[in-house]
Design a protein around this motif. Structure first.
Motif, PDB file in Angstrom:
ATOM      1  N   ILE A  50       7.966  -1.032 -13.685  1.00 36.71           N
ATOM      2  CA  ILE A  50       8.749  -1.224 -12.465  1.00 36.71           C
ATOM      3  C   ILE A  50       9.339  -2.625 -12.429  1.00 36.71           C
ATOM      4  O   ILE A  50      10.516  -2.819 -12.102  1.00 36.71           O
ATOM      5  CB  ILE A  50       7.878  -0.973 -11.225  1.00 36.71           C
ATOM      6  CG1 ILE A  50       7.561   0.517 -11.095  1.00 36.71           C
ATOM      7  CG2 ILE A  50       8.576  -1.469  -9.948  1.00 36.71           C
ATOM      8  CD1 ILE A  50       6.608   0.845  -9.983  1.00 36.71           C
ATOM      9  N   PHE A  51       8.537  -3.616 -12.772  1.00 38.50           N
ATOM     10  CA  PHE A  51       9.007  -5.002 -12.779  1.00 38.50           C
ATOM     11  C   PHE A  51      10.167  -5.155 -13.755  1.00 38.50           C
ATOM     12  O   PHE A  51      11.202  -5.762 -13.425  1.00 38.50           O
ATOM     13  CB  PHE A  51       7.861  -5.943 -13.156  1.00 38.50           C
ATOM     14  CG  PHE A  51       8.194  -7.407 -12.971  1.00 38.50           C
ATOM     15  CD1 PHE A  51       7.786  -8.078 -11.834  1.00 38.50           C
ATOM     16  CD2 PHE A  51       8.913  -8.107 -13.938  1.00 38.50           C
ATOM     17  CE1 PHE A  51       8.091  -9.419 -11.652  1.00 38.50           C
ATOM     18  CE2 PHE A  51       9.224  -9.443 -13.763  1.00 38.50           C
ATOM     19  CZ  PHE A  51       8.812 -10.100 -12.613  1.00 38.50           C
TER      20      PHE A  51
ATOM     21  N   SER B  64       0.801  -1.236   0.000  1.00 36.80           N
ATOM     22  CA  SER B  64       0.000   0.000   0.000  1.00 36.80           C
ATOM     23  C   SER B  64       0.829   1.280   0.000  1.00 36.80           C
ATOM     24  O   SER B  64       0.337   2.336  -0.397  1.00 36.80           O
ATOM     25  CB  SER B  64      -0.929   0.017   1.224  1.00 36.80           C
ATOM     26  OG  SER B  64      -0.179  -0.072   2.426  1.00 36.80           O
ATOM     27  N   LYS B  65       2.081   1.209   0.437  1.00 32.64           N
ATOM     28  CA  LYS B  65       2.931   2.402   0.494  1.00 32.64           C
ATOM     29  C   LYS B  65       4.120   2.203  -0.439  1.00 32.64           C
ATOM     30  O   LYS B  65       4.937   1.313  -0.231  1.00 32.64           O
ATOM     31  CB  LYS B  65       3.408   2.656   1.927  1.00 32.64           C
ATOM     32  CG  LYS B  65       2.277   2.926   2.914  1.00 32.64           C
ATOM     33  CD  LYS B  65       2.803   3.260   4.306  1.00 32.64           C
ATOM     34  CE  LYS B  65       1.680   3.349   5.328  1.00 32.64           C
ATOM     35  NZ  LYS B  65       0.713   4.415   5.011  1.00 32.64           N
ATOM     36  N   HIS B  66       4.207   3.058  -1.448  1.00 32.86           N
ATOM     37  CA  HIS B  66       5.220   2.884  -2.474  1.00 32.86           C
ATOM     38  C   HIS B  66       6.246   4.019  -2.520  1.00 32.86           C
ATOM     39  O   HIS B  66       7.194   3.947  -3.302  1.00 32.86           O
ATOM     40  CB  HIS B  66       4.562   2.768  -3.856  1.00 32.86           C
ATOM     41  CG  HIS B  66       3.633   1.605  -3.977  1.00 32.86           C
ATOM     42  ND1 HIS B  66       2.640   1.529  -4.947  1.00 32.86           N
ATOM     43  CD2 HIS B  66       3.528   0.457  -3.259  1.00 32.86           C
ATOM     44  CE1 HIS B  66       1.967   0.400  -4.812  1.00 32.86           C
ATOM     45  NE2 HIS B  66       2.490  -0.280  -3.791  1.00 32.86           N
ATOM     46  N   SER B  67       6.075   5.050  -1.717  1.00 30.03           N
ATOM     47  CA  SER B  67       6.965   6.210  -1.786  1.00 30.03           C
ATOM     48  C   SER B  67       7.881   6.283  -0.568  1.00 30.03           C
ATOM     49  O   SER B  67       7.514   5.857   0.537  1.00 30.03           O
ATOM     50  CB  SER B  67       6.158   7.502  -1.894  1.00 30.03           C
ATOM     51  OG  SER B  67       5.496   7.787  -0.677  1.00 30.03           O
ATOM     52  N   VAL B  68       9.069   6.840  -0.782  1.00 27.79           N
ATOM     53  CA  VAL B  68      10.044   6.993   0.300  1.00 27.79           C
ATOM     54  C   VAL B  68       9.484   7.903   1.385  1.00 27.79           C
ATOM     55  O   VAL B  68       9.692   7.658   2.582  1.00 27.79           O
ATOM     56  CB  VAL B  68      11.366   7.559  -0.249  1.00 27.79           C
ATOM     57  CG1 VAL B  68      12.360   7.822   0.889  1.00 27.79           C
ATOM     58  CG2 VAL B  68      11.976   6.597  -1.264  1.00 27.79           C
TER      59      VAL B  68
ATOM     60  N   GLY C 210      -1.071  -2.965  -5.133  1.00 34.44           N
ATOM     61  CA  GLY C 210      -1.395  -1.554  -4.965  1.00 34.44           C
ATOM     62  C   GLY C 210      -1.263  -0.691  -6.195  1.00 34.44           C
ATOM     63  O   GLY C 210      -1.238   0.544  -6.085  1.00 34.44           O
ATOM     64  N   TYR C 211      -1.191  -1.295  -7.382  1.00 30.32           N
ATOM     65  CA  TYR C 211      -1.058  -0.524  -8.620  1.00 30.32           C
ATOM     66  C   TYR C 211      -2.340  -0.625  -9.440  1.00 30.32           C
ATOM     67  O   TYR C 211      -2.700  -1.707  -9.912  1.00 30.32           O
ATOM     68  CB  TYR C 211       0.122  -1.042  -9.449  1.00 30.32           C
ATOM     69  CG  TYR C 211       1.461  -0.764  -8.805  1.00 30.32           C
ATOM     70  CD1 TYR C 211       2.091   0.462  -8.952  1.00 30.32           C
ATOM     71  CD2 TYR C 211       2.091  -1.746  -8.027  1.00 30.32           C
ATOM     72  CE1 TYR C 211       3.317   0.724  -8.347  1.00 30.32           C
ATOM     73  CE2 TYR C 211       3.307  -1.494  -7.429  1.00 30.32           C
ATOM     74  CZ  TYR C 211       3.919  -0.260  -7.588  1.00 30.32           C
ATOM     75  OH  TYR C 211       5.124  -0.015  -6.979  1.00 30.32           O
ATOM     76  N   ASP C 212      -3.014   0.495  -9.603  1.00 27.66           N
ATOM     77  CA  ASP C 212      -4.220   0.529 -10.431  1.00 27.66           C
ATOM     78  C   ASP C 212      -3.872   0.534 -11.912  1.00 27.66           C
ATOM     79  O   ASP C 212      -4.728   0.229 -12.750  1.00 27.66           O
ATOM     80  CB  ASP C 212      -5.065   1.763 -10.094  1.00 27.66           C
ATOM     81  CG  ASP C 212      -5.618   1.706  -8.677  1.00 27.66           C
ATOM     82  OD1 ASP C 212      -5.865   0.587  -8.199  1.00 27.66           O
ATOM     83  OD2 ASP C 212      -5.771   2.773  -8.054  1.00 27.66           O
ATOM     84  N   ASP C 213      -2.653   0.906 -12.240  1.00 25.59           N
ATOM     85  CA  ASP C 213      -2.200   0.960 -13.631  1.00 25.59           C
ATOM     86  C   ASP C 213      -1.228  -0.192 -13.882  1.00 25.59           C
ATOM     87  O   ASP C 213      -0.047  -0.103 -13.525  1.00 25.59           O
ATOM     88  CB  ASP C 213      -1.513   2.306 -13.892  1.00 25.59           C
ATOM     89  CG  ASP C 213      -1.006   2.425 -15.331  1.00 25.59           C
ATOM     90  OD1 ASP C 213      -1.186   1.473 -16.113  1.00 25.59           O
ATOM     91  OD2 ASP C 213      -0.421   3.484 -15.658  1.00 25.59           O
ATOM     92  N   PRO C 214      -1.696  -1.297 -14.475  1.00 24.08           N
ATOM     93  CA  PRO C 214      -0.813  -2.444 -14.734  1.00 24.08           C
ATOM     94  C   PRO C 214       0.390  -2.081 -15.597  1.00 24.08           C
ATOM     95  O   PRO C 214       1.457  -2.676 -15.450  1.00 24.08           O
ATOM     96  CB  PRO C 214      -1.734  -3.442 -15.453  1.00 24.08           C
ATOM     97  CG  PRO C 214      -3.110  -3.074 -15.003  1.00 24.08           C
ATOM     98  CD  PRO C 214      -3.097  -1.578 -14.869  1.00 24.08           C
TER      99      PRO C 214
ATOM    100  N   SER D  95      -3.495 -13.587 -12.526  1.00 31.92           N
ATOM    101  CA  SER D  95      -2.981 -12.952 -13.732  1.00 31.92           C
ATOM    102  C   SER D  95      -2.071 -11.795 -13.352  1.00 31.92           C
ATOM    103  O   SER D  95      -2.070 -11.323 -12.206  1.00 31.92           O
ATOM    104  CB  SER D  95      -4.145 -12.435 -14.586  1.00 31.92           C
ATOM    105  OG  SER D  95      -4.789 -11.350 -13.924  1.00 31.92           O
ATOM    106  N   ILE D  96      -1.316 -11.302 -14.310  1.00 26.71           N
ATOM    107  CA  ILE D  96      -0.421 -10.167 -14.057  1.00 26.71           C
ATOM    108  C   ILE D  96      -1.227  -8.936 -13.656  1.00 26.71           C
ATOM    109  O   ILE D  96      -0.827  -8.176 -12.761  1.00 26.71           O
ATOM    110  CB  ILE D  96       0.450  -9.886 -15.293  1.00 26.71           C
ATOM    111  CG1 ILE D  96       1.399 -11.068 -15.519  1.00 26.71           C
ATOM    112  CG2 ILE D  96       1.235  -8.586 -15.127  1.00 26.71           C
ATOM    113  CD1 ILE D  96       2.131 -11.033 -16.832  1.00 26.71           C
ATOM    114  N   LYS D  97      -2.360  -8.746 -14.267  1.00 24.43           N
ATOM    115  CA  LYS D  97      -3.228  -7.619 -13.911  1.00 24.43           C
ATOM    116  C   LYS D  97      -3.714  -7.759 -12.473  1.00 24.43           C
ATOM    117  O   LYS D  97      -3.711  -6.784 -11.704  1.00 24.43           O
ATOM    118  CB  LYS D  97      -4.420  -7.567 -14.862  1.00 24.43           C
ATOM    119  CG  LYS D  97      -5.310  -6.336 -14.680  1.00 24.43           C
ATOM    120  CD  LYS D  97      -6.404  -6.294 -15.748  1.00 24.43           C
ATOM    121  CE  LYS D  97      -7.265  -5.050 -15.603  1.00 24.43           C
ATOM    122  NZ  LYS D  97      -8.313  -5.003 -16.646  1.00 24.43           N
ATOM    123  N   GLU D  98      -4.121  -8.960 -12.078  1.00 22.17           N
ATOM    124  CA  GLU D  98      -4.570  -9.189 -10.696  1.00 22.17           C
ATOM    125  C   GLU D  98      -3.431  -8.967  -9.699  1.00 22.17           C
ATOM    126  O   GLU D  98      -3.633  -8.375  -8.626  1.00 22.17           O
ATOM    127  CB  GLU D  98      -5.116 -10.615 -10.562  1.00 22.17           C
ATOM    128  CG  GLU D  98      -6.445 -10.832 -11.264  1.00 22.17           C
ATOM    129  CD  GLU D  98      -6.833 -12.304 -11.335  1.00 22.17           C
ATOM    130  OE1 GLU D  98      -8.044 -12.588 -11.447  1.00 22.17           O
ATOM    131  OE2 GLU D  98      -5.924 -13.179 -11.281  1.00 22.17           O
TER     132      GLU D  98
END
Length: 302
Positions: free
Chosen positions: A266-267, A195-199, A256-260, A247-250
Motif C-alpha cells: 500500500i505504501f 482501525s478502519k481501512h475499508s470504504v 492496523g496492519y498485521d501483515d507488514p 521500525s517499519i513493522k511497528e
C-alpha cells in the motif's frame, strides 16, 4: 510586529504569536512549536512544506496546520510572516466545529489543501485581526483571553468562507448539502484511519451506500474513497518515520496492519517507493527539512 514572540498562558491554556523573516526561519521551525495548532500569515515569496507538500506563495496566504502535521518553512523574504500558535486547551476546533464548520475544511480536509489565498480586502481584515490579537497579548488585560479567542474565531470563520469559495464552488453538487458529507468523511477518516481501512466501514458510519459515497466524492473531484483512506494511512506512516524511532513493522501494526508485507505494498502504491526507501531518504540528509518530497507521490504534491 518585529521578529519575536508574544505569549498568553493561563491554567494550561496557551496562545502565542511569533513574527519572523528570512533571517529567522530557524526560530519558526523550532521544535517547541510542533505540538501547537498553527495559523500562519505568509507574504509573497516564501516556500514552506506541510505534510510533504511544498507551497510557494505568490500572494499573502493563510496556512492552517494541526498539531500532528509536519511543517517547515524553507525560504523567506525580508517581509515578516506571522504565526499564531495555540493548544487545544485554549481553543479546540473539534469542540467548536458545530459553530464554525472548520474541521474537515481548514483542518483535516481530504483535499489536502491547508491554505487560503487572500484578496486585498481579505488581507486587510486578516492584518487587523492579527494586530488586535497582538495588542491583547501585549496589554495582558483581565479580559484579554476572551478577546483573543473571539478574534481567533473571527479569523477562522472568515478563512472558512474563503476556503469554501476557492475550493468548493466549482463542484457540480449543492455546496451546503454536500459539504457536510465532505467534512464528515474527512473527520471520520482522521479519527478511524488506524482501525478502519475499508470504504464500507465509512459508508456505514455515514449512513449511505459505498457506491453512493464514491459517486458523490467523484463529483467533488476527489479520488475514490478507498484511495483517500490509503493516502491518510501512508501520510501517517511518513510522519511516524520522521518523528519516531519505530521500525517499519511497528508502524505497520500501529496503523492496523498485521501483515507488514501488505502495508508495504500500500505504501509503495501511494508513495512511489517502499517504506524502507523513504526512511533511508530521510537519513541521507542532515535534517528532514532539506529533503525534497515532491517527487515521492502525486497525492502529496501541492
Amino acid at each position: 510586529m518585529k521578529s519575536g514572540s508574544l505569549l498568553f498562558e493561563s491554567n494550561y491554556k496557551k496562545l502565542g504569536m511569533h513574527a519572523f523573516d528570512e533571517t529567522g526561519l530557524s526560530s519558526a521551525n523550532a521544535e517547541n512549536f510542533r505540538s501547537y495548532i498553527k495559523v500562519l500569515l505568509v507574504p509573497k515569496g516564501y516556500c514552506l512544506s506541510i505534510d510533504f507538500n511544498q507551497y510557494h506563495t505568490e500572494q499573502y496566504t493563510l496556512f492552517f496546520v494541526n498539531s500532528n502535521q509536519y511543517l517547515h518553512i524553507t525560504t523567506g523574504t525580508a517581509e515578516n510572516a506571522r504565526m499564531i500558535y495555540y493548544n487545544r486547551d485554549f481553543y479546540c476546533i473539534q469542540l467548536h466545529d458545530a459553530e464554525l464548520a472548520c474541521d474537515g475544511l481548514l483542518f483535516n480536509n481530504i483535499f489536502e489543501i491547508p491554505k487560503v489565498a487572500l484578496s486585498e480586502a481579505g488581507l486587510q481584515n486578516t492584518l487587523n485581526i492579527f494586530s488586535t490579537i497582538q495588542e491583547e497579548l501585549i496589554s495582558k488585560d483581565y479580559s484579554s483571553e476572551e478577546m483573543i479567542r473571539i478574534h481567533l474565531k473571527q479569523l477562522i470563520i472568515q478563512a472558512t468562507r474563503a476556503w469554501r469559495k476557492q475550493n468548493l464552488e466549482g463542484s457540480t453538487l449543492p455546496v451546503p448539502a454536500e459539504e457536510d458529507l465532505f467534512r464528515n468523511f474527512s473527520r471520520l477518516v482522521e479519527i478511524h484511519f488506524r482501525s478502519k481501512h475499508s470504504v464500507s466501514e465509512y459508508a456505514d458510519l455515514l449512513g449511505i451506500a459505498p457506491k453512493s459515497l464514491a459517486t458523490r466524492l467523484k463529483k467533488l473531484k476527489l479520488e475514490n474513497p478507498n484511495e483517500v483512506i490509503k493516502a491518510r494511512i501512508v501520510l501517517e506512516a511518513k510522519r511516524l518515520m520522521m518523528y519516531t524511532g519505530s521500525s517499519i513493522k511497528e508502524i505497520s501494526y500501529q496503523l492496523g496492519y498485521d501483515d507488514p508485507g501488505y502495508f508495504n505494498r500500500i505504501f509503495h502504491q501511494k508513495a512511489g517507493c517502499t517504506p524502507a526507501a523513504f526512511k533511508k531518504s530521510l537519513k541521507q540528509h542532515q535534517s528532514p527539512e532539506e529533503q525534497d518530497y515532491s517527487g515521492l507521490s502525486p497525492i502529496f504534491q501541492a
